[in-house]
Design an enzyme around this catalytic site. Sequence first.
Site, mmCIF file in Angstrom:
data_model
loop_
_atom_site.group_PDB
_atom_site.id
_atom_site.type_symbol
_atom_site.label_atom_id
_atom_site.label_comp_id
_atom_site.label_asym_id
_atom_site.label_seq_id
_atom_site.Cartn_x
_atom_site.Cartn_y
_atom_site.Cartn_z
ATOM 1 N N ASP A 12 28.794 -13.296 24.769
ATOM 2 C CA ASP A 12 28.874 -14.726 24.455
ATOM 3 C C ASP A 12 27.497 -15.319 24.178
ATOM 4 O O ASP A 12 26.486 -14.858 24.710
ATOM 5 C CB ASP A 12 29.536 -15.452 25.641
ATOM 6 N N TRP A 17 22.427 -19.051 20.312
ATOM 7 C CA TRP A 17 21.222 -18.285 19.953
ATOM 8 C C TRP A 17 20.734 -18.731 18.578
ATOM 9 O O TRP A 17 19.548 -18.949 18.365
ATOM 10 C CB TRP A 17 21.559 -16.784 19.938
ATOM 11 N N ARG A 25 25.382 -20.516 12.551
ATOM 12 C CA ARG A 25 26.053 -19.729 13.596
ATOM 13 C C ARG A 25 26.282 -18.282 13.173
ATOM 14 O O ARG A 25 26.186 -17.360 13.979
ATOM 15 C CB ARG A 25 27.401 -20.364 13.962
ATOM 16 N N HIS A 29 26.068 -14.328 14.936
ATOM 17 C CA HIS A 29 27.086 -13.269 14.975
ATOM 18 C C HIS A 29 26.536 -11.964 14.394
ATOM 19 O O HIS A 29 26.817 -10.885 14.900
ATOM 20 C CB HIS A 29 28.343 -13.699 14.204
ATOM 21 N N SER A 57 38.721 -13.489 20.826
ATOM 22 C CA SER A 57 39.834 -13.802 21.731
ATOM 23 C C SER A 57 40.994 -14.442 20.979
ATOM 24 O O SER A 57 40.832 -14.937 19.854
ATOM 25 C CB SER A 57 39.351 -14.755 22.837
ATOM 26 N N THR A 58 42.152 -14.466 21.626
ATOM 27 C CA THR A 58 43.321 -15.103 21.003
ATOM 28 C C THR A 58 43.059 -16.603 20.807
ATOM 29 O O THR A 58 43.710 -17.235 19.976
ATOM 30 C CB THR A 58 44.593 -14.904 21.868
ATOM 31 N N LEU A 123 32.049 9.188 25.535
ATOM 32 C CA LEU A 123 32.110 7.783 25.944
ATOM 33 C C LEU A 123 33.334 7.172 25.276
ATOM 34 O O LEU A 123 33.688 7.565 24.165
ATOM 35 C CB LEU A 123 30.846 7.039 25.471
ATOM 36 N N ARG A 180 28.798 -10.984 31.652
ATOM 37 C CA ARG A 180 28.971 -12.065 30.673
ATOM 38 C C ARG A 180 27.622 -12.713 30.410
ATOM 39 O O ARG A 180 26.924 -13.114 31.346
ATOM 40 C CB ARG A 180 29.962 -13.131 31.146
ATOM 41 N N SER A 188 37.508 -16.481 30.507
ATOM 42 C CA SER A 188 38.003 -16.855 29.176
ATOM 43 C C SER A 188 39.145 -15.953 28.690
ATOM 44 O O SER A 188 39.141 -15.509 27.534
ATOM 45 C CB SER A 188 36.857 -16.865 28.149
#
Length: 234
Positions: A12, A17, A25, A29, A57-58, A123, A180, A188
């Site tokens: 997040d 940032w 924005r 990302h 997220s949904t 992994l 987080r 969240s």
Amino acid sequence: MNVPYHIAIIMDGNGRWARARNLPRNAGHREGIKRLKEIIKAAQKAGVKIVTVFAFSTENWNRPKKELSFLFSYLEKFIDSYKRELIEKGIRFKAIGRRDRIGEKIVRKIEAVEKITRDNNKLIFNIALDYGGRWDILGAVRGIIKDYSCKHFKASDIDEKFFKNYLSLGEFPEPDLLIRTSGESRISNFLIWDLAYSEFYFTSLFWPDFDSKQFQKAIKVYSERERRFGRIDE
Ligand code: IPE
Ligand code: IPE
Ligand code: MG
């Protein structure tokens, strides 16, 4: 050092940032996605076996269309550019979340990488995309009801172990540590069942600033925690 077997991460703070640098924005990302590869590398080096990251997220559908389109184009590029490395490093890739809203093209790419890395076991890298913890639990309930008509089990057979098998991460042990970034102290709607006994690590750093050094610090903090699972020390 006691290294977590499974780490979950809520990545997040990309937007803030960028804002702090007077950038749009989407620049946040883009940086955030770049950081993800570094963290997976650091996890593998540290001996972590499973990393599960929250990418979308949904609830994130409530963002402006333009931001959504940037986000998904970066995610698509990420999958394309990461494929070869995943194969070379023996990393298994798995996406969790809804597949009916994110677009056919990205779903096809996800499924191809899942298939080609299926037997890798150095992994496991799970990416949560259009994922919600409540969606996951409802999906488990629906799965159980569906199976009820053809499999022979009783209501009393549905214990925690039985239920967990119907969840997105049912095949894996639950996260030992949740990280987080960005200073928020909430889940969240991430893995709400699976995080029941995880250790939480919150940092005020924005995700694009969370580098491998910071990741190692989180592991160290974890290794000093005492997990009691309801027991007392004797
Ligand atoms: C995390 O960064 C990425 C996603 C949720 C997709 P944000 O985009 O939430 O950044 P902030 O929290 O607004 O700074
Ligand atoms: C959580 O971040 C979801 C992801 C990191 C993908 P958000 O930025 O969407 O969470 P809230 O809205 O601050 O709770
Ligand atoms: Mg956010």
